[in-house]
Enzyme design. Structure first.
Site, mmCIF file in Angstrom:
data_model
loop_
_atom_site.group_PDB
_atom_site.id
_atom_site.type_symbol
_atom_site.label_atom_id
_atom_site.label_comp_id
_atom_site.label_asym_id
_atom_site.label_seq_id
_atom_site.Cartn_x
_atom_site.Cartn_y
_atom_site.Cartn_z
ATOM 1 N N ARG A 96 -7.971 10.774 -11.823
ATOM 2 C CA ARG A 96 -6.956 10.403 -12.484
ATOM 3 C C ARG A 96 -6.802 11.100 -13.878
ATOM 4 N NH1 ARG A 96 -5.037 9.308 -8.202
ATOM 5 N NH2 ARG A 96 -4.548 7.523 -7.339
ATOM 6 N N GLU B 189 1.323 12.300 -16.378
ATOM 7 C CA GLU B 189 1.950 12.854 -15.200
ATOM 8 C C GLU B 189 3.339 12.291 -15.074
ATOM 9 O OE1 GLU B 189 -1.349 13.010 -12.405
ATOM 10 O OE2 GLU B 189 -0.023 12.594 -10.821
ATOM 11 N N HIS C 185 -0.704 17.499 -8.452
ATOM 12 C CA HIS C 185 -1.283 16.190 -7.801
ATOM 13 C C HIS C 185 -1.300 16.378 -6.233
ATOM 14 C CE1 HIS C 185 -2.435 11.646 -8.245
ATOM 15 N NE2 HIS C 185 -2.897 12.295 -7.287
HETATM 16 N N1 LIG Z 1 -6.036 14.072 -6.681
HETATM 17 C C1 LIG Z 1 -5.873 13.199 -5.706
HETATM 18 O O1 LIG Z 1 -4.750 13.368 -4.667
HETATM 19 C C2 LIG Z 1 -6.585 11.953 -5.285
HETATM 20 C C3 LIG Z 1 -6.845 11.773 -3.867
HETATM 21 C C4 LIG Z 1 -7.684 10.735 -3.948
HETATM 22 C C5 LIG Z 1 -8.327 10.140 -4.698
HETATM 23 N N2 LIG Z 1 -8.334 10.353 -5.901
HETATM 24 C C6 LIG Z 1 -9.080 9.672 -6.817
HETATM 25 O O2 LIG Z 1 -10.330 9.799 -6.600
HETATM 26 C C7 LIG Z 1 -11.082 8.488 -7.003
HETATM 27 C C8 LIG Z 1 -12.391 8.370 -6.220
HETATM 28 O O3 LIG Z 1 -12.051 8.168 -4.978
HETATM 29 P P1 LIG Z 1 -13.259 7.795 -3.883
HETATM 30 O O4 LIG Z 1 -12.581 7.459 -2.601
HETATM 31 O O5 LIG Z 1 -14.416 8.863 -3.755
HETATM 32 O O6 LIG Z 1 -13.835 6.485 -4.616
HETATM 33 P P2 LIG Z 1 -15.386 5.831 -4.898
HETATM 34 O O7 LIG Z 1 -15.147 4.532 -5.152
HETATM 35 O O8 LIG Z 1 -16.057 6.064 -3.058
HETATM 36 O O9 LIG Z 1 -15.960 6.801 -5.643
HETATM 37 C C9 LIG Z 1 -16.037 6.389 -7.236
HETATM 38 C C10 LIG Z 1 -17.318 6.482 -7.597
HETATM 39 O O10 LIG Z 1 -17.441 6.775 -8.885
HETATM 40 C C11 LIG Z 1 -18.376 5.845 -9.387
HETATM 41 N N3 LIG Z 1 -18.159 5.697 -10.871
HETATM 42 C C12 LIG Z 1 -17.250 4.700 -11.541
HETATM 43 N N4 LIG Z 1 -17.384 4.671 -12.650
HETATM 44 C C13 LIG Z 1 -18.026 5.575 -13.230
HETATM 45 C C14 LIG Z 1 -18.568 5.973 -14.435
HETATM 46 N N5 LIG Z 1 -18.028 5.429 -15.623
HETATM 47 N N6 LIG Z 1 -19.472 6.994 -14.461
HETATM 48 C C15 LIG Z 1 -20.046 7.645 -13.216
HETATM 49 N N7 LIG Z 1 -19.649 7.081 -12.053
HETATM 50 C C16 LIG Z 1 -18.788 6.189 -11.955
HETATM 51 C C17 LIG Z 1 -18.456 4.846 -8.643
HETATM 52 O O11 LIG Z 1 -19.800 4.045 -8.696
HETATM 53 C C18 LIG Z 1 -18.209 5.529 -7.112
HETATM 54 O O12 LIG Z 1 -19.425 5.975 -6.851
HETATM 55 C C19 LIG Z 1 -9.776 7.717 -6.720
HETATM 56 O O13 LIG Z 1 -9.858 6.230 -7.151
HETATM 57 C C20 LIG Z 1 -8.581 8.098 -7.049
HETATM 58 O O14 LIG Z 1 -8.220 7.989 -8.324
HETATM 59 C C21 LIG Z 1 -7.405 11.506 -6.334
HETATM 60 O O1 LIG Z 2 -5.394 8.016 -4.919
HETATM 61 C C1 LIG Z 2 -5.161 8.540 -3.891
HETATM 62 O O2 LIG Z 2 -5.328 8.383 -2.626
HETATM 63 C C2 LIG Z 2 -4.174 9.863 -4.226
HETATM 64 O O3 LIG Z 2 -4.179 9.971 -5.672
HETATM 65 C C3 LIG Z 2 -3.020 9.915 -3.478
HETATM 66 O O4 LIG Z 2 -2.981 10.641 -2.485
#
Ligand SMILES: NC(=O)c1ccc[n+]([C@@H]2O[C@H](COP(=O)([O-])OP(=O)(O)OC[C@H]3O[C@@H](n4cnc5c(N)ncnc54)[C@H](O)[C@@H]3O)[C@@H](O)[C@H]2O)c1
Ligand SMILES: O=C(O)[C@H](O)CO
Length: 317
Positions: free
Chosen positions: A237, A266, A284
């Site tokens: 994010r 954004e 994004h």
């Molecule tokens: N760019 C995009 O389009 C897009 C797409 C999907 C997800 N995302 C973002 O990616 C994020 C992660 O998704 P995910 O499915 O891997 O989630 P997830 O919960 O599986 O993984 C997140 C990890 O971060 C760790 N974490 C949290 N705070 C931390 C810190 N301060 N220091 C170190 N580690 C920390 C958690 O313990 C966890 O292991 C989502 O929350 C979303 O915001 C962005």
């Molecule tokens: O959090 C997510 O899944 C993405 O940012 C949107 O696809």
């Protein structure tokens, strides 16, 4: 019949599946919901499918303390735009779409990593400007990823998928920082602080969830710990990275480059970033593939279906 509101048009297959089960209203606009639209959605529908940018804050729930809506089936894994405690206090369950997004988002991280390290955006701009004068041995020399070290901040689903691609696909070493050690099926070195991770890697990748706990996690201090040739990649994010500090680090040569899919304010992207050669800027697009968006949507529909059948949604947060 159960009334469901989708805050944006979703792929046709998803809308058709939702329309079979519910009395479905699809908002035709693609912009985030206004405060009034969010309040109306909570007041007039049994379930809502929101997505990032629809800011269901504590103030919205305070304004609608006894909503008709019982479930927010978020389209997307990230739900930092929803105040889950406030939703819960108002009796609203929240679900998301984990897993459906993992591989596509990890692929986008690799795209950014390769583009930034190998100066691909800069090269493309050169060609498009008609300024390319032909191959020569010392033009546009970037950083080769093989044998380098990637540092993962947020070793969750997406972080691990990125690490796997780096290790198995590109022969990179993997390091990470997390609060507790992870059981992983590939070699990875755990660093006990974010600073020591930042200082020791060639590419630092951000994959933590958004929200108050990670706001500006990557600040001037972390950026100044990075090596001058290192690249920062953010697919998480926007406000996890302090954008002003990143601009400073890129413009003073404190770090080598950056690849960004997300931005602090954004969709505003600072002109300073747009003017720099050593930054790759994507809009994004982490999950932007039809089958991925269909999988995400079908997961939201499955969460609604389970909830209205009296079960706990499979992806309740
Ligand atoms: N760019 C995009 O389009 C897009 C797409 C999907 C997800 N995302 C973002 O990616 C994020 C992660 O998704 P995910 O499915 O891997 O989630 P997830 O919960 O599986 O993984 C997140 C990890 O971060 C760790 N974490 C949290 N705070 C931390 C810190 N301060 N220091 C170190 N580690 C920390 C958690 O313990 C966890 O292991 C989502 O929350 C979303 O915001 C962005
Ligand atoms: O959090 C997510 O899944 C993405 O940012 C949107 O696809």
């Amino acid at each position: 019949m159960t009334k469901v509101y989708m805050s944006r048009p979703l792929p046709e297959r998803v809308q058709a599946a939702a329309a079979e089960l519910f009395d479905l209203t699809v908002r035709p606009q693609t912009s985030p919901l206004s405060v009034e639209e969010m309040r109306t959605a909570l007041r007039e529908y049994d379930g809502v499918v929101p997505t990032l940018g629809d800011m269901f804050s504590a103030e919205i729930f305070a304004a609608e303390p006894s909503p008709r809506c019982q479930v927010l089936a978020n389209f997307g894994v990230g739900y930092n735009h929803i105040d889950v405690d406030a939703a819960s206090a108002a009796g609203v369950v929240v679900s998301n779409t984990p897993g459906a997004v993992t591989d596509a988002t990890a692929d986008t991280a690799m795209t950014l990593m390769l583009m930034s390290a190998r100066r691909a955006g800069e090269g493309e701009r050169l060609v498009r400007a008609g300024a390319w004068e032909g191959w020569h041995p010392t033009q546009l020399l970037g950083m080769h990823l093989g044998g380098k070290t990637v540092g993962i901040v947020g070793m969750g689903r997406i972080g691990q998928a990125i690490a796997r691609r780096c290790h198995f696909g590109f022969g990179m070493n993997v390091a990470y920082h997390s609060r507790s050690p992870k059981t992983l099926d590939f070699p990875a070195q755990r660093k006990d602080s974010l600073q020591s991770l930042a200082a020791s890697v060639d590419v630092l990748v951000i994959a933590v969830p958004g929200g108050d706990a990670t706001h500006h996690l990557i600040n001037a201090q972390v950026l100044s710990a990075m090596q001058a040739h290192a690249h920062l990649i953010n697919i998480a994010r926007g406000n996890v990275v302090e954008e002003a500090a990143l601009i400073e680090a890129l413009s003073t040569g404190q770090i080598g480059g950056a690849g960004l899919d997300v931005y602090e304010f954004e969709p505003t992207v600072p002109d300073a970033l747009k003017a720099m050669e050593n930054v790759v800027l994507l809009p994004h697009i982490g999950t932007a593939a039809l089958e991925v968006r269909e999988d995400m949507g079908m997961m939201s529909v499955a969460n609604l279906k389970a909830f209205f059948a009296g079960e706990s949604p499979p992806n309740k947060v």
